[in-house]
Write a protein that holds these residues in place. Structure first.
Motif, PDB file in Angstrom:
ATOM      1  N   ASP A 133       0.825  -1.207   0.000  1.00 49.10           N
ATOM      2  CA  ASP A 133       0.000   0.000   0.000  1.00 49.10           C
ATOM      3  C   ASP A 133       0.865   1.265   0.000  1.00 49.10           C
ATOM      4  O   ASP A 133       0.523   2.255  -0.658  1.00 49.10           O
ATOM      5  CB  ASP A 133      -0.933   0.015   1.213  1.00 49.10           C
ATOM      6  N   LYS A 134       1.952   1.233   0.735  1.00 49.28           N
ATOM      7  CA  LYS A 134       2.859   2.388   0.785  1.00 49.28           C
ATOM      8  C   LYS A 134       3.473   2.643  -0.586  1.00 49.28           C
ATOM      9  O   LYS A 134       3.605   3.794  -1.022  1.00 49.28           O
ATOM     10  CB  LYS A 134       3.959   2.153   1.824  1.00 49.28           C
ATOM     11  N   LEU A 135       3.857   1.573  -1.271  1.00 51.51           N
ATOM     12  CA  LEU A 135       4.436   1.704  -2.606  1.00 51.51           C
ATOM     13  C   LEU A 135       3.395   2.248  -3.589  1.00 51.51           C
ATOM     14  O   LEU A 135       3.698   3.137  -4.398  1.00 51.51           O
ATOM     15  CB  LEU A 135       4.970   0.349  -3.089  1.00 51.51           C
ATOM     16  N   ILE A 136       2.179   1.747  -3.506  1.00 50.57           N
ATOM     17  CA  ILE A 136       1.100   2.229  -4.380  1.00 50.57           C
ATOM     18  C   ILE A 136       0.869   3.727  -4.144  1.00 50.57           C
ATOM     19  O   ILE A 136       0.724   4.506  -5.098  1.00 50.57           O
ATOM     20  CB  ILE A 136      -0.201   1.435  -4.130  1.00 50.57           C
ATOM     21  N   HIS A 137       0.856   4.125  -2.884  1.00 51.47           N
ATOM     22  CA  HIS A 137       0.641   5.538  -2.545  1.00 51.47           C
ATOM     23  C   HIS A 137       1.729   6.425  -3.138  1.00 51.47           C
ATOM     24  O   HIS A 137       1.434   7.488  -3.704  1.00 51.47           O
ATOM     25  CB  HIS A 137       0.599   5.707  -1.025  1.00 51.47           C
ATOM     26  N   SER A 138       2.990   5.982  -3.039  1.00 43.37           N
ATOM     27  CA  SER A 138       4.101   6.788  -3.559  1.00 43.37           C
ATOM     28  C   SER A 138       4.045   6.887  -5.078  1.00 43.37           C
ATOM     29  O   SER A 138       4.377   7.926  -5.662  1.00 43.37           O
ATOM     30  CB  SER A 138       5.444   6.200  -3.112  1.00 43.37           C
ATOM     31  N   LEU A 139       3.591   5.828  -5.738  1.00 42.08           N
ATOM     32  CA  LEU A 139       3.447   5.846  -7.199  1.00 42.08           C
ATOM     33  C   LEU A 139       2.325   6.795  -7.615  1.00 42.08           C
ATOM     34  O   LEU A 139       2.465   7.563  -8.571  1.00 42.08           O
ATOM     35  CB  LEU A 139       3.176   4.437  -7.720  1.00 42.08           C
ATOM     36  N   ARG A 140       1.222   6.760  -6.889  1.00 42.67           N
ATOM     37  CA  ARG A 140       0.115   7.678  -7.186  1.00 42.67           C
ATOM     38  C   ARG A 140       0.526   9.128  -6.948  1.00 42.67           C
ATOM     39  O   ARG A 140       0.132  10.019  -7.693  1.00 42.67           O
ATOM     40  CB  ARG A 140      -1.098   7.321  -6.323  1.00 42.67           C
ATOM     41  N   LYS A 141       1.316   9.374  -5.899  1.00 43.84           N
ATOM     42  CA  LYS A 141       1.778  10.729  -5.589  1.00 43.84           C
ATOM     43  C   LYS A 141       2.629  11.301  -6.710  1.00 43.84           C
ATOM     44  O   LYS A 141       2.717  12.512  -6.891  1.00 43.84           O
ATOM     45  CB  LYS A 141       2.582  10.731  -4.286  1.00 43.84           C
ATOM     46  N   SER A 142       3.269  10.435  -7.483  1.00 46.27           N
ATOM     47  CA  SER A 142       4.098  10.892  -8.599  1.00 46.27           C
ATOM     48  C   SER A 142       3.245  11.428  -9.747  1.00 46.27           C
ATOM     49  O   SER A 142       3.761  12.080 -10.655  1.00 46.27           O
ATOM     50  CB  SER A 142       4.979   9.753  -9.110  1.00 46.27           C
ATOM     51  N   GLY A 143       1.944  11.128  -9.705  1.00 44.63           N
ATOM     52  CA  GLY A 143       1.039  11.543 -10.776  1.00 44.63           C
ATOM     53  C   GLY A 143       0.693  10.421 -11.735  1.00 44.63           C
ATOM     54  O   GLY A 143      -0.086  10.634 -12.678  1.00 44.63           O
ATOM     55  N   ALA A 144       1.259   9.247 -11.519  1.00 49.32           N
ATOM     56  CA  ALA A 144       0.995   8.115 -12.413  1.00 49.32           C
ATOM     57  C   ALA A 144      -0.471   7.701 -12.343  1.00 49.32           C
ATOM     58  O   ALA A 144      -1.083   7.726 -11.266  1.00 49.32           O
ATOM     59  CB  ALA A 144       1.892   6.934 -12.036  1.00 49.32           C
ATOM     60  N   ASN A 145      -1.036   7.315 -13.490  1.00 47.89           N
ATOM     61  CA  ASN A 145      -2.430   6.870 -13.492  1.00 47.89           C
ATOM     62  C   ASN A 145      -2.521   5.427 -12.997  1.00 47.89           C
ATOM     63  O   ASN A 145      -1.504   4.758 -12.779  1.00 47.89           O
ATOM     64  CB  ASN A 145      -3.052   7.024 -14.884  1.00 47.89           C
ATOM     65  N   GLU A 146      -3.754   4.962 -12.842  1.00 49.36           N
ATOM     66  CA  GLU A 146      -3.968   3.639 -12.243  1.00 49.36           C
ATOM     67  C   GLU A 146      -3.423   2.510 -13.112  1.00 49.36           C
ATOM     68  O   GLU A 146      -2.966   1.486 -12.593  1.00 49.36           O
ATOM     69  CB  GLU A 146      -5.460   3.427 -11.970  1.00 49.36           C
ATOM     70  N   VAL A 147      -3.438   2.685 -14.424  1.00 48.88           N
ATOM     71  CA  VAL A 147      -2.891   1.654 -15.323  1.00 48.88           C
ATOM     72  C   VAL A 147      -1.393   1.508 -15.088  1.00 48.88           C
ATOM     73  O   VAL A 147      -0.869   0.389 -14.953  1.00 48.88           O
ATOM     74  CB  VAL A 147      -3.171   2.012 -16.803  1.00 48.88           C
TER      75      VAL A 147
END
Length: 277
Positions: A16-30
């Motif tokens: 979950d922490k990794l997913i959060h950091s990826l989303r914070k970068s602006g990356a979309n869900e795909v």
């Protein structure tokens, strides 16, 4: 699955922490889903978090240089070393975004001895000193000895008049900033002593990370389209942020980048600063 942190500590893998950091970068869900899928295939018991981070950065870069640049922020700030001189200049830029006037690297005479002050801030006739504690390793923390030492320096400087910002001012407040984290005792002592703290994740909601994202004031070391050697050349010329680079784009030709690379670098810099989509 257990992973090994920078400090050597063994902890559970936090998806979950990794997913959060990826989303914070602006990356979309795909993009997030595909990066997570690829990383999970590479996991093994005790894998270093540094390796997971590097893999995530490489995978994210395939989708977007800008998202990879934002994801790379903490490492990019660490690249403002090794001595921390450029980190001090970057901190000044961060405060300038909040309406402060700044001066860097001054020698001021205290009641007892002279002191080198990293950054001075001025807003509404209130002047503050900022002492920057730079760490070259992500697992290092700023402990209680640092605010204790800086408090003694502040006490030697405060209540004296100095010629600052073209007028006479006294230093009324003191900040301590770091690119990493403070220990709990450091936070307790600083709060008790009325010292202001700013670190990667403190204070919550208004940390260095938050200020950078809010003001779009990213260090030039974030850019994925430049080599580290090229970034070093720009830093020496006082090109500290991506915005500095946009405003002084002629330096890209001066460090001998080709026209096509200049175009790619400026595209990434503009997108990183949200000047273009």
């Amino acid at each position: 699955m257990k992973v090994t942190k920078f400090s050597g500590e063994i902890v559970n893998f936090d998806k979950d922490k990794l997913i959060h950091s990826l989303r914070k970068s602006g990356a979309n869900e795909v993009a997030v889903f595909q990066v997570i899928h690829e990383i999970e295939r590479e996991l093994y018991e005790g894998i270093p978090t540094k390796k997971i981070y590097k893999l995530a950065f490489q995978l994210l870069k395939k989708f977007s240089n800008v998202h990879a640049a934002r994801y790379n922020l903490r490492t990019a700030i660490q690249s403002l070393g090794p001595a921390g001189f450029f980190f001090e200049k970057f901190i000044a830029k961060v405060f300038e975004c909040e309406g402060y006037q700044t001066q860097t690297n001054l020698i001021l005479e205290g009641k007892c001895v002279s002191h080198e002050v990293d950054v001075l801030l001025k807003k509404e006739n209130c002047v503050s000193m900022v002492e920057c504690k730079f760490h070259g390793s992500q697992d290092a923390k700023t402990d209680v000895k640092v605010p204790m030492y800086i408090l003694s320096r502040f006490n030697d400087l405060k209540d004296r008049d100095f010629q600052l910002f073209k007028n006479n001012y006294s230093i009324q407040n003191c900040w301590i900033t770091t690119n990493n984290r403070f220990t709990d005792d450091a936070v307790k002592f600083a709060n008790c002593s009325k010292l202001s703290l700013l670190s990667w994740d403190y204070p919550k909601g208004n940390s260095l990370k938050n200020k950078i994202d809010l003001n779009q004031i990213y260090p030039v070391t974030c850019l994925t389209t430049l080599t580290m050697a090229e970034k070093d050349k720009l830093l020496v010329q006082d090109i500290i942020t991506a915005l500095d680079l946009i405003q002084h784009a002629d330096w890209l030709s001066k460090i001998e980048l080709s026209p096509s690379r200049i175009k790619n670098v400026l595209l990434e810099a503009n997108q990183l600063c949200n000047l273009i989509k």
